[in-house]
Design an enzyme around this catalytic site. Structure first.
Site, mmCIF file in Angstrom:
data_model
loop_
_atom_site.group_PDB
_atom_site.id
_atom_site.type_symbol
_atom_site.label_atom_id
_atom_site.label_comp_id
_atom_site.label_asym_id
_atom_site.label_seq_id
_atom_site.Cartn_x
_atom_site.Cartn_y
_atom_site.Cartn_z
ATOM 1 N N PRO A 2 -5.022 -8.210 -6.576
ATOM 2 C CA PRO A 2 -3.564 -8.396 -6.454
ATOM 3 C C PRO A 2 -2.009 -8.047 -6.616
ATOM 4 O O PRO A 2 -1.905 -6.260 -7.037
ATOM 5 C CB PRO A 2 -3.242 -9.178 -8.327
ATOM 6 C CG PRO A 2 -5.083 -8.883 -8.617
ATOM 7 C CD PRO A 2 -5.931 -7.618 -7.673
ATOM 8 N N GLU A 3 -0.804 -8.351 -6.438
ATOM 9 C CA GLU A 3 0.093 -7.290 -5.694
ATOM 10 C C GLU A 3 1.502 -7.919 -6.384
ATOM 11 O O GLU A 3 0.542 -8.962 -6.797
ATOM 12 C CB GLU A 3 0.164 -7.417 -4.105
ATOM 13 C CG GLU A 3 -1.151 -6.930 -3.754
ATOM 14 C CD GLU A 3 -0.939 -6.898 -1.718
ATOM 15 O OE1 GLU A 3 0.569 -6.799 -1.382
ATOM 16 O OE2 GLU A 3 -1.731 -6.534 -1.154
ATOM 17 N N LYS A 57 2.784 -3.051 -11.203
ATOM 18 C CA LYS A 57 2.071 -4.350 -11.064
ATOM 19 C C LYS A 57 0.587 -4.538 -12.178
ATOM 20 O O LYS A 57 -0.347 -4.859 -12.700
ATOM 21 C CB LYS A 57 0.599 -3.985 -9.367
ATOM 22 C CG LYS A 57 1.046 -4.202 -8.669
ATOM 23 C CD LYS A 57 -0.412 -3.829 -7.704
ATOM 24 C CE LYS A 57 0.191 -3.219 -5.881
ATOM 25 N NZ LYS A 57 -0.576 -3.058 -5.598
ATOM 26 N N ARG A 259 -6.677 1.818 5.347
ATOM 27 C CA ARG A 259 -6.454 -0.148 5.184
ATOM 28 C C ARG A 259 -6.076 -0.139 5.970
ATOM 29 O O ARG A 259 -5.426 0.132 6.909
ATOM 30 C CB ARG A 259 -5.437 0.135 4.526
ATOM 31 C CG ARG A 259 -5.285 1.151 2.224
ATOM 32 C CD ARG A 259 -6.570 0.348 1.786
ATOM 33 N NE ARG A 259 -6.148 -0.964 1.311
ATOM 34 C CZ ARG A 259 -5.530 -1.305 0.458
ATOM 35 N NH1 ARG A 259 -4.795 -1.053 -0.052
ATOM 36 N NH2 ARG A 259 -5.664 -2.687 0.261
#
Length: 269
Positions: A2-3, A57, A259
């Site tokens: 989750p960002e 976050k 990534r």
């Protein structure tokens, strides 16, 4: 993971059910998360919730004598449920509320965190963070200043919390596409105009995702159990080999700092 949009969506979803209500007690079924659930959370009893905030976050629940710091990790989500709803396998923490509801934390991979602190200022997980991307402090001039001497690719630099918080892999790829900037470009090569375009693109992409309840690719759910619908609007992320929605060129993919990154070779320079 989750960002910012997913965490902000969670905050907005749980806030109306928590602020002004009292935590009757906590139920910790599995405290072995990224860090052990703080002892103070195990012992919570009759604590009113004063506010529900977000920094980067992290979700921050303000109580009269301290703060609960929640991080969703790789696969965490928060839901508001009736108190009588049975817990399932990956439901690790409940806050049982005075309104007959529970705030339930679900995390299949157990890489999230539930921490307690008396004071937010100086807490190690919140120290050394950059500005919020939706704040006035984050703009083209700031980005240009921070990129001017940075001899690294712009994509991983955007994901560094010391530069700006909450912009993870999905939104870095999407924002660079929106700004027309190739993810391999050195940060120092960006012009003043490109920095302004990129800052505005980041804000626009994040705001649109928040409007759509975030992005669900695997585990993330909103507080009402619904997925985030921004996944349907992704321009490049996860679309390797598919035609660019703007020019039709197949979307490319590669790795930056381990990534996965996605871009259009025609639209991004």
């Amino acid at each position: 993971m989750p960002e910012l949009p997913e965490v902000e969506t969670s905050r907005r979803g749980i806030e109306p059910h928590l602020v002004g209500e009292t935590i009757l007690h906590a139920v910790v079924r599995n405290g072995r998360l990224r860090w052990p659930v703080s002892d103070e959370i195990h012992a919570l009893s009759d604590k009113p919730i004063l506010s529900v905030q977000r920094r980067a976050k992290y979700l921050l629940l303000e109580l009269p004598d301290g703060w609960i710091i929640i991080h969703l990790g790789m696969s965490g989500s928060l839901r508001i449920l009736p108190e009588e709803r049975p817990a399932e396998k990956h439901d690790h923490v409940d806050l049982v509320m005075s309104n007959g509801k529970v705030l339930r934390y679900t995390d299949p991979r157990r890489f999230g965190a539930w921490l307690w602190t008396r004071e937010l200022e100086g807490h190690n997980v919140l120290a050394h963070l950059g500005p919020e991307p939706l704040s006035d402090a984050f703009n083209g001039a700031y980005l240009r200043e921070k990129c001017a001497k940075k001899k690294v690719a712009i994509k991983p630099w955007l994901m560094d919390n010391k530069l700006v918080v909450g912009v993870g892999n999905i939104y870095a790829s999407e924002s660079l596409f929106a700004a027309g900037i190739h993810p391999d470009r050195l940060a120092s090569s960006l012009s003043e105009k490109e920095c302004e375009l990129l800052a505005q693109a980041i804000k626009a992409v994040l705001l649109r995702s928040i409007e759509q309840g975030g992005t669900t690719l695997r585990d993330f759910l909103q507080s009402d159990g619904k997925p985030g619908y921004f996944a349907q609007e992704l321009q490049v992320y996860g679309r390797e080999g598919e035609p660019c929605r703007v020019c039709g060129t197949p979307i490319l993919a590669g790795k930056h700092a381990q990534r996965r990154t996605y871009w259009c070779r025609r639209c991004q320079k």
